[in-house]
Motif scaffolding. Structure first.
Motif, PDB file in Angstrom:
ATOM      1  N   PHE A 168      47.579  28.936  31.112  1.00 46.10           N
ATOM      2  CA  PHE A 168      48.753  28.539  30.365  1.00 46.10           C
ATOM      3  C   PHE A 168      49.211  29.844  29.583  1.00 46.10           C
ATOM      4  N   SER A 169      48.134  30.472  28.813  1.00 46.49           N
ATOM      5  CA  SER A 169      48.349  31.707  27.989  1.00 46.49           C
ATOM      6  C   SER A 169      49.120  32.779  28.907  1.00 46.49           C
ATOM      7  N   ALA A 170      48.465  33.152  30.079  1.00 46.29           N
ATOM      8  CA  ALA A 170      48.715  34.011  30.898  1.00 46.29           C
ATOM      9  C   ALA A 170      50.167  33.790  31.370  1.00 46.29           C
ATOM     10  N   GLY A 171      50.593  32.585  31.803  1.00 44.11           N
ATOM     11  CA  GLY A 171      51.854  32.099  32.101  1.00 44.11           C
ATOM     12  C   GLY A 171      52.952  32.325  31.331  1.00 44.11           C
ATOM     13  N   ARG A 172      52.605  31.884  29.909  1.00 49.26           N
ATOM     14  CA  ARG A 172      53.740  32.220  28.728  1.00 49.26           C
ATOM     15  C   ARG A 172      53.923  33.602  28.653  1.00 49.26           C
ATOM     16  N   LEU A 173      52.766  34.317  28.569  1.00 40.58           N
ATOM     17  CA  LEU A 173      53.209  35.764  28.302  1.00 40.58           C
ATOM     18  C   LEU A 173      53.768  36.477  29.306  1.00 40.58           C
ATOM     19  N   TYR A 174      53.472  35.998  30.574  1.00 35.32           N
ATOM     20  CA  TYR A 174      54.117  36.610  31.850  1.00 35.32           C
ATOM     21  C   TYR A 174      55.635  36.338  31.940  1.00 35.32           C
ATOM     22  N   ARG A 175      56.177  35.220  31.336  1.00 41.01           N
ATOM     23  CA  ARG A 175      57.554  34.884  31.380  1.00 41.01           C
ATOM     24  C   ARG A 175      58.043  35.761  30.116  1.00 41.01           C
ATOM     25  N   THR A 176      57.300  35.787  29.028  1.00 42.23           N
ATOM     26  CA  THR A 176      57.929  36.662  27.914  1.00 42.23           C
ATOM     27  C   THR A 176      58.024  38.249  28.172  1.00 42.23           C
ATOM     28  N   LEU A 177      57.458  38.576  29.253  1.00 37.90           N
ATOM     29  CA  LEU A 177      57.505  40.069  29.565  1.00 37.90           C
ATOM     30  C   LEU A 177      58.402  40.128  30.906  1.00 37.90           C
ATOM     31  N   LYS A 178      59.164  39.121  31.092  1.00 38.07           N
ATOM     32  CA  LYS A 178      60.281  39.255  31.958  1.00 38.07           C
ATOM     33  C   LYS A 178      59.908  38.897  33.425  1.00 38.07           C
ATOM     34  N   GLY A 179      58.591  38.439  33.722  1.00 41.47           N
ATOM     35  CA  GLY A 179      58.098  38.202  34.875  1.00 41.47           C
ATOM     36  C   GLY A 179      58.640  37.197  35.907  1.00 41.47           C
ATOM     37  N   HIS A 180      58.855  37.117  37.240  1.00 39.87           N
ATOM     38  CA  HIS A 180      59.588  35.927  37.895  1.00 39.87           C
ATOM     39  C   HIS A 180      58.465  35.479  38.890  1.00 39.87           C
ATOM     40  N   ARG A 181      57.472  36.192  39.329  1.00 36.69           N
ATOM     41  CA  ARG A 181      56.652  35.626  40.541  1.00 36.69           C
ATOM     42  C   ARG A 181      55.624  34.884  40.160  1.00 36.69           C
ATOM     43  N   TRP A 182      55.619  33.871  39.447  1.00 38.98           N
ATOM     44  CA  TRP A 182      54.738  33.198  38.556  1.00 38.98           C
ATOM     45  C   TRP A 182      53.285  32.635  39.463  1.00 38.98           C
ATOM     46  N   LYS A 183      53.676  32.412  40.977  1.00 41.41           N
ATOM     47  CA  LYS A 183      52.607  32.178  41.584  1.00 41.41           C
ATOM     48  C   LYS A 183      51.799  32.905  42.074  1.00 41.41           C
ATOM     49  N   LYS A 184      52.323  34.301  42.203  1.00 39.78           N
ATOM     50  CA  LYS A 184      51.444  35.495  42.434  1.00 39.78           C
ATOM     51  C   LYS A 184      50.361  35.817  41.269  1.00 39.78           C
ATOM     52  N   GLY A 185      51.206  35.675  39.903  1.00 36.12           N
ATOM     53  CA  GLY A 185      50.679  35.827  38.659  1.00 36.12           C
ATOM     54  C   GLY A 185      49.691  34.883  38.536  1.00 36.12           C
ATOM     55  N   ALA A 186      49.605  33.727  38.980  1.00 32.61           N
ATOM     56  CA  ALA A 186      48.741  32.675  38.642  1.00 32.61           C
ATOM     57  C   ALA A 186      47.289  33.130  39.541  1.00 32.61           C
ATOM     58  N   PHE A 187      47.755  33.601  40.851  1.00 32.99           N
ATOM     59  CA  PHE A 187      46.670  33.727  41.541  1.00 32.99           C
ATOM     60  C   PHE A 187      45.861  35.213  41.147  1.00 32.99           C
ATOM     61  N   CYS A 188      46.794  36.035  40.371  1.00 30.29           N
ATOM     62  CA  CYS A 188      46.103  37.201  40.086  1.00 30.29           C
ATOM     63  C   CYS A 188      45.102  36.863  38.871  1.00 30.29           C
ATOM     64  N   THR A 189      45.835  35.857  38.039  1.00 32.02           N
ATOM     65  CA  THR A 189      44.911  35.303  37.066  1.00 32.02           C
ATOM     66  C   THR A 189      43.474  34.832  37.273  1.00 32.02           C
ATOM     67  N   ALA A 190      43.553  34.086  38.291  1.00 29.46           N
ATOM     68  CA  ALA A 190      42.357  33.168  38.785  1.00 29.46           C
ATOM     69  C   ALA A 190      41.545  34.265  39.489  1.00 29.46           C
ATOM     70  N   THR A 191      41.787  35.431  40.123  1.00 31.11           N
ATOM     71  CA  THR A 191      40.968  36.097  40.876  1.00 31.11           C
ATOM     72  C   THR A 191      40.785  37.417  40.416  1.00 31.11           C
ATOM     73  N   LEU A 192      41.552  38.337  39.411  1.00 36.08           N
ATOM     74  CA  LEU A 192      41.232  39.417  39.124  1.00 36.08           C
ATOM     75  C   LEU A 192      39.858  39.817  38.412  1.00 36.08           C
ATOM     76  N   TYR A 193      39.750  39.308  37.158  1.00 37.03           N
ATOM     77  CA  TYR A 193      38.513  39.353  36.454  1.00 37.03           C
ATOM     78  C   TYR A 193      37.392  38.615  37.079  1.00 37.03           C
ATOM     79  N   PRO A 194      37.322  37.483  37.514  1.00 37.14           N
ATOM     80  CA  PRO A 194      36.189  36.876  38.414  1.00 37.14           C
ATOM     81  C   PRO A 194      35.931  37.720  39.463  1.00 37.14           C
ATOM     82  N   GLY A 195      37.016  38.290  40.242  1.00 38.34           N
ATOM     83  CA  GLY A 195      36.833  38.983  41.416  1.00 38.34           C
ATOM     84  C   GLY A 195      35.906  40.388  41.226  1.00 38.34           C
ATOM     85  N   VAL A 196      36.493  41.027  40.075  1.00 33.37           N
ATOM     86  CA  VAL A 196      35.611  42.386  39.890  1.00 33.37           C
ATOM     87  C   VAL A 196      34.096  41.914  39.283  1.00 33.37           C
ATOM     88  N   VAL A 197      34.030  40.863  38.560  1.00 34.74           N
ATOM     89  CA  VAL A 197      32.549  40.375  38.207  1.00 34.74           C
ATOM     90  C   VAL A 197      31.924  39.972  39.317  1.00 34.74           C
TER      91      VAL A 197
END
Length: 596
Positions: A409-438
């Motif tokens: 929820f926090s990432a999606g609202r910030l992404y829209r504030t930053l003029k983002g449009h690809r919310w599906k890709k952004g959601a996948f990046c949120t769910a996999t970026l940090y956990p994937g690195v760890v």
């Protein structure tokens, strides 16, 4: 006739209602019949009668030097006829616990003077050269053996004296407990093994009625390890032995260059205690480590004062210069013109170059923050009992998965504030970026631990289970939160952003991105290292988790650590815009290390 019709209709309605509630009543009664009370393992007391077996189980071998736990039977200890491993939860597996049965036979309130393990016609155990070398290596690495009886860990009593005066020893004696017992010791370049264990178990007699048999509960489990040479032990055909009297015996030496023969023996002693079952963990939670606490406190105070001085110097210098320019009466036009950090007020909220990465990292931070907040709150309430092994790790893992909805929820609202449009890709990046690195870093480290044959290596089925939790729980919840967050109204900026971005002047060498990461990350890292070392050395290697210290000490420590992390961020927030660098906040994923 009308009255008869009315009474008939009432009876018909009663019969219909009877047919409606009768099946539900029968179903409820059947469920009540099948329902039985249950207790959380390790929370409900176990009552023993006279001569009931009290099972002694082994947990693992740990060392503060290597930080690599090993299974109990990785060393050539005596084994029972059938080895049975206990079913473990997720936290126990991640901690490296491998709880297994042992050949120790202990009966409630039944003494044993000396018993021989691995008894085969009174023949001693022969360690091969390879086994002797392995045992000697574990002893030199300061490994401890951890056993449990009735889910209570074994402890070694330590009596410390603060004064050398023999007359005051009784008054100033400080009794502490060391978790587990030492595998052996070294003396004058010789290695000795603790091959005799003197178990001291304390029980509390429960109050019963006159016609009922007394029940007992285990409230403390201590051990006195001893090293006794083969020649000083006298055994018979009944697996009994006789310990040498006094201090005439010599310790059992382990020579890593040849085969060694020895006996594994144990004795059992029972004592009655006034400690009730509900208070039996209080003894184990009184272990103190004064050296680490004092060093940590001094380190925290020095770092906080040092960072406070630097921050105060920079702020005073900046404000004094601006106030001096405003107070000049000879050049009023120059005072009205903006300079320094005031020139970039219309560009600091410009959308960054990588808005998806920024929002993803923010969402992962919110997810971690919610998890840590709930874990600390639950621990402060005392709901994570140390008797429930792995409960802390299991709770943290599951909470991180379920907190994905808030992170999304926090990432999606910030992404829209930053003029983002690809919310599906952004959601996948949120769910996999940090956990994937760890997960990638942990997998690489896990491969090295596998190579050492340590029980701390996460088994492959557990890794598959973690992946299923990641993609089956966390990923859908992040998508759900991201969807609702992206539909929310974006955040309002406090100032209006200019249409044309301002040109950034050439920066000094120490304003480089990587130099800033190094300079601003060293101090917070030094402040956090000591505290994290103390926390992980308490939780991970199998030592007891100190609930009292979590309640009283760590709350203050968290505030101190937050102060340490705040100062470098504030300093960077001042230095960069003062040099007219309006991209200092969102240039990419690298400067997130500047805050430590």
């Amino acid at each position: 006739m009308a009255a008869a019709m009315i009474s008939f209709s009432r009876r018909l309605m009663e019969m219909k209602s009877y047919k409606v509630w009768l099946p539900w009543s029968l179903l409820l009664l059947s469920l009540m019949y099948q329902t039985s009370a249950f207790y959380v393992p390790g929370v409900a007391p176990i009552n023993f009668h006279q001569n009931d077996p009290v099972e002694i189980k082994a947990v693992k071998l740990t060392s503060s030097r290597t930080q690599l736990p090993y299974e109990y039977y990785s060393l050539p200890f005596c084994q029972p006829s059938k080895i049975t491993y206990k079913a473990e939860n997720l936290g126990e597996v991640l901690r490296g616990d491998r709880i297994v049965n042992t050949p120790f036979q202990v009966l409630m309130n039944s003494e044993k003077k000396c018993e021989v393990l691995c008894s085969q016609s009174s023949k001693p155990v022969t360690l091969t050269v390879e086994q002797s070398r392995l045992v000697a290596e574990r002893i030199t690495e300061d490994y401890y053996v951890h056993l449990i009886a009735d889910n209570l860990p074994v402890a070694t009593r330590l009596e410390l004296y603060s004064s050398r005066d023999s007359d005051d020893k009784k008054k100033e004696k400080d009794v502490q407990f060391e978790h587990g017992y030492r595998l052996g010791f070294t003396d004058v370049n010789k290695i000795y093994l603790h091959n005799h264990l003197s178990f001291i178990l304390y029980y509390h007699r429960e109050d019963m009625e006159e016609d009922q048999e007394h029940t007992y509960r285990v409230v403390r489990f201590e051990v006195i390890p001893q090293s006794i040479r083969l020649e000083d032990l006298k055994t018979d055909e009944k697996s009994s032995c006789t310990l040498p009297e006094g201090t005439n015996s010599s310790p059992q030496e382990i020579d890593p260059t040849k085969e060694n023969q020895l006996y594994f023996t144990y004795s059992v002693h029972w004592e009655e205690s006034d400690i009730k079952w509900a208070s039996r963990w209080d003894t184990y939670l009184t272990m103190s480590d004064v050296q680490i606490h004092w060093f940590s406190i001094i380190n925290s105070v020095v770092v906080v004062f040092f960072l406070s001085g630097i921050l105060s110097m920079i702020i005073i210098r900046t404000l004094r210069k601006d106030i001096a320019n405003y107070n000049k009466e000879d050049d009023i036009e120059d005072t009205m013109e903006e300079s320094g950090w005031k020139l970039v007020h219309g560009d600091v909220f410009r959308p960054p170059q990588y808005p998806m990465i920024l929002s993803s990292l923010l969402g992962s931070g919110i997810q971690l923050f919610c998890m840590i907040l709930i874990v600390i709150f639950v621990a402060m309430l005392g709901m994570l009992s140390p008797s429930s092994r792995g409960a802390l790790m299991t709770t943290a893992c599951f909470l991180f998965m379920f907190m994905g909805v808030f992170g999304g929820f926090s990432a999606g609202r910030l992404y829209r504030t930053l003029k983002g449009h690809r919310w599906k890709k952004g959601a996948f990046c949120t769910a996999t970026l940090y956990p994937g690195v760890v997960f990638g870093i942990c997998f690489i480290l896990n491969c090295f631990i596998w190579g050492k044959h340590s029980s701390g290596a996460v088994p492959f089925p557990t890794m598959v289970a973690l992946l299923c939790m990641w993609f089956g729980i966390s990923l859908p919840l992040v998508y759900l939160g991201y969807y609702f967050g992206f539909r929310k109204q974006p955040y309002d900026n406090p100032v209006r952003t200019n249409q044309i971005p301002r040109q950034i002047p050439e920066q000094r060498w120490y304003m480089n991105r990587f130099v800033g990461i190094l300079m601003a990350g060293i101090l917070p890292f030094g402040a956090m290292f000591i505290e994290l070392f103390f926390i992980f050395s308490t939780c991970l290697p199998g030592q007891l988790w100190k609930v009292k210290e979590i309640r009283h000490v760590y709350r203050a420590r968290c505030v101190e650590r937050a102060q340490d992390m705040k100062f470098p961020s504030i300093i960077l927030q001042i230095i960069h815009p003062h040099d007219e660098d309006h991209c200092y906040i969102f240039p990419g994923p690298f400067p997130f290390g500047e805050g430590g």
